[in-house]
Design a protein around this motif. Structure first.
Motif, short mmCIF file in Angstrom:
data_model
loop_
_atom_site.label_atom_id
_atom_site.label_comp_id
_atom_site.label_asym_id
_atom_site.label_seq_id
_atom_site.Cartn_x
_atom_site.Cartn_y
_atom_site.Cartn_z
N VAL A 288 -23.60 -7.28 -1.04
CA VAL A 288 -23.29 -5.54 -1.18
C VAL A 288 -24.54 -5.35 -1.91
N LEU A 289 -25.14 -4.25 -1.27
CA LEU A 289 -26.29 -3.86 -1.73
C LEU A 289 -26.32 -2.31 -1.98
N THR A 290 -26.55 -1.88 -3.22
CA THR A 290 -26.23 -0.48 -3.43
C THR A 290 -27.66 0.19 -3.99
N MET A 291 -28.24 1.15 -2.97
CA MET A 291 -29.48 1.65 -3.09
C MET A 291 -29.47 2.38 -4.27
N PRO A 292 -30.35 2.02 -5.21
CA PRO A 292 -30.67 3.04 -6.25
C PRO A 292 -31.20 4.42 -6.07
#
Length: 546
Positions: A238-242
């Motif tokens: 799970v990669l949440t873009m800053p």
């Protein structure tokens, strides 16, 4: 050479591994060129080698030799002893009353099983892994593109500022690159894992095919495919873009005012998905110097405002517990605090009529009410202000929530239906917060309930505690906040705990606070809960999400 396409290659001699196969030993099941036939026969003269042209090779099963009778072949299998046996063994006392099967039948069953496993691997398991590998490749490209855009945005914003903030631009870019590196490492690691699985799968298929083509019973009989270990695929990371949020430049706090990156989750879901801990941990205490502590509000990841039984509101570093700043409010009563999205401190006195804002170390009035007293307030994700207020009049008293944009009144939230108000009328503070799904959550102490209203001003639910678990007194909510999972956390002063309910009002758990009187609450960007302990005057930092 691709193992998946090995069958298309020219067959080579098993001895020299160079010449093309021309002959075959039906006894040893060895592929030979004409040159190596003599060497093969002379290597073991005890065997009756049957060498024929490769195209005329036979498919006669090669039975294992009996361990007890060297000259006999094991053509039976003892079901009780689970071992191959010869005819002499089958008639011996050791196997009296035992059930036997023809070993060739088991051999055929195994081969049929291998065929099914090969089909399952090729048509299902391998396809899924190949799809995931392709997906990871695309995600890596997309992430690279998005980070490039993000870096450009930061650079353009930095170019508009004066020379003294150049160093801050470099620092921000370094943070982004570090996060990007973390993202890329996670995705690349996952891609490598998937590709390694593909390699192992291809080896497994090759091994199965080799045994499928083999007439060697030992080789086939003692081999068990490992399809099960490849069936389940780990969840994608799970990669949440800053998100880069710009701020107006302030000469005193350039780094703080330049902008921030949003909180991120970068760990694989299957391992570290954010969730409630079974047993929350008290990390440490921050001694504020107040005899009684009322409220807390995070300024950023490491600094927190605290207000207690003194005129001063103090700013602390949660890591080293040091005081960074102190604001003299000239107010002696219980104070309520919050922070704007620009980082400015807001405060008011409970029951007062004015909300103050501190800009550039100077305090000024932001909102001044007429005919109403403030019971609680908070800042929304959009930068609006939600204020809980009760009318001053002793007759026909009312409680309502008003939304402000700056100093402008935008919306009044008061009635559930005609003449049926959402909130009670009473002297106690009513803490308020906005959930991540934009619900308005009010801890209504006089009503012994948490009232949650949707963004369209329709009632979502009322939470009135968890009766089966109350230990001392009835539920009288005090402070309120929310976390990154949209859970609602409410302090229960009388029972020494914090209630955690989900965004639909379902009770999840208690966070016990032994020997603590929990008052105000806030959750930081690092998912730590800070509790204002009214009794000791300390801020209690609790790790409750992992």
């Amino acid at each position: 050479m691709d193992p998946h396409n090995r069958a298309q290659d020219v067959l080579r001699c098993d001895l020299c591994e160079e010449n093309v196969v021309q002959m075959h030993c039906d006894t040893c099941l060895v592929k030979l060129c004409k040159t190596c036939v003599g060497d093969h026969i002379s290597s073991d003269e005890r065997e009756d080698h049957k060498v024929v042209r490769f195209q005329f090779r036979k498919c006669i099963p090669v039975y294992p030799t009996c361990a007890l009778h060297d000259s006999k072949r094991c053509e039976m299998h003892c079901q009780q002893c689970t071992v191959p046996i010869c005819f002499i063994c089958a008639t011996s006392e050791k196997h009296v009353g035992h059930r036997f099967r023809k070993i060739v039948d088991i051999f055929d069953e195994k081969k049929r099983e291998f065929e099914k496993k090969i089909k399952d691997i090729q048509e299902n398991i391998r396809v899924k892994h190949a799809d995931q590998a392709s997906k990871m490749e695309k995600r890596i490209a997309d992430i690279e593109k998005e980070f490039t855009i993000l870096l450009d945005t930061v650079s353009k914003h930095g170019e508009e500022l004066k020379r003294e903030i150049d160093q801050i631009v470099k620092e921000m870019q370094s943070e982004i690159k570090s996060i990007r590196k973390n993202h890329m490492e996670l995705l690349t690691t996952r891609k490598t894992e998937v590709q390694q699985n593909l390699t192992e799968i291809d080896k497994e298929v090759s091994s199965l095919k080799e045994r499928l083509d083999s007439n060697d019973i030992n080789k086939v009989f003692h081999f068990t495919p490992n399809n099960k270990i490849y069936k389940s695929l780990s969840d994608d990371p799970v990669l949440t873009m800053p998100v880069f949020s710009t701020k107006r430049i302030d000469s005193v706090q350039l780094r703080e005012m330049f902008g921030t990156l949003s909180d991120i989750v970068t760990k694989p879901t299957a391992i570290t998905k954010v969730r409630l801990m079974e047993t929350p941990l008290m990390v440490h205490r921050i001694a504020t110097g107040y005899s009684h502590l009322y409220g807390v509000a995070f300024l950023d990841r490491i600094r927190i405002w605290a207000t207690g039984d003194a005129q001063q509101i103090k700013l602390f570093d949660v890591n080293d517990n040091s005081i960074k700043k102190s604001i003299d409010t000239k107010l002696s009563g219980e104070k309520l605090v919050s922070v704007t999205i620009e980082g400015d401190l807001l405060y008011t006195e409970k029951g007062g009529r004015t909300i103050h804002i501190v800009k550039r170390e100077q305090s000024e009035k932001l909102i001044n009410l007429q005919g109403w007293r403030i019971q609680g307030f908070c800042v929304t994700s959009a930068g609006d202000l939600l204020v809980v207020m009760t009318s001053v009049s002793d007759y026909d008293r009312e409680t309502r929530v008003v939304r402000y944009h700056g100093r402008e009144e935008k919306e009044i939230i008061q009635f559930e239906s005609k003449e049926k108000p959402f909130y009670s009328v009473g002297p106690n503070q009513k803490c308020i917060c906005e959930n991540r799904n934009f619900d308005i959550c009010v801890a209504d102490r006089d009503a012994c309930a948490v009232v949650v209203v949707r963004q369209d001003t329709k009632l979502r639910f009322r939470y009135e505690g968890n009766p089966s678990s109350l230990r001392k007194t009835e539920f009288k909510p005090k402070g309120i906040t929310t976390d990154s999972l949209s859970n609602i956390l409410v302090s229960d002063l009388g029972n020494g705990c914090v209630h955690v309910v989900d965004q639909n009002g379902k009770f999840l758990t208690f966070i016990d606070c032994p020997r603590v009187q929990p008052w105000g609450l806030c959750v930081g960007l690092d998912n730590y809960l800070c509790v204002a302990d009214y009794a000791s005057g300390d801020v209690i930092k609790i790790w409750f999400l992992q």
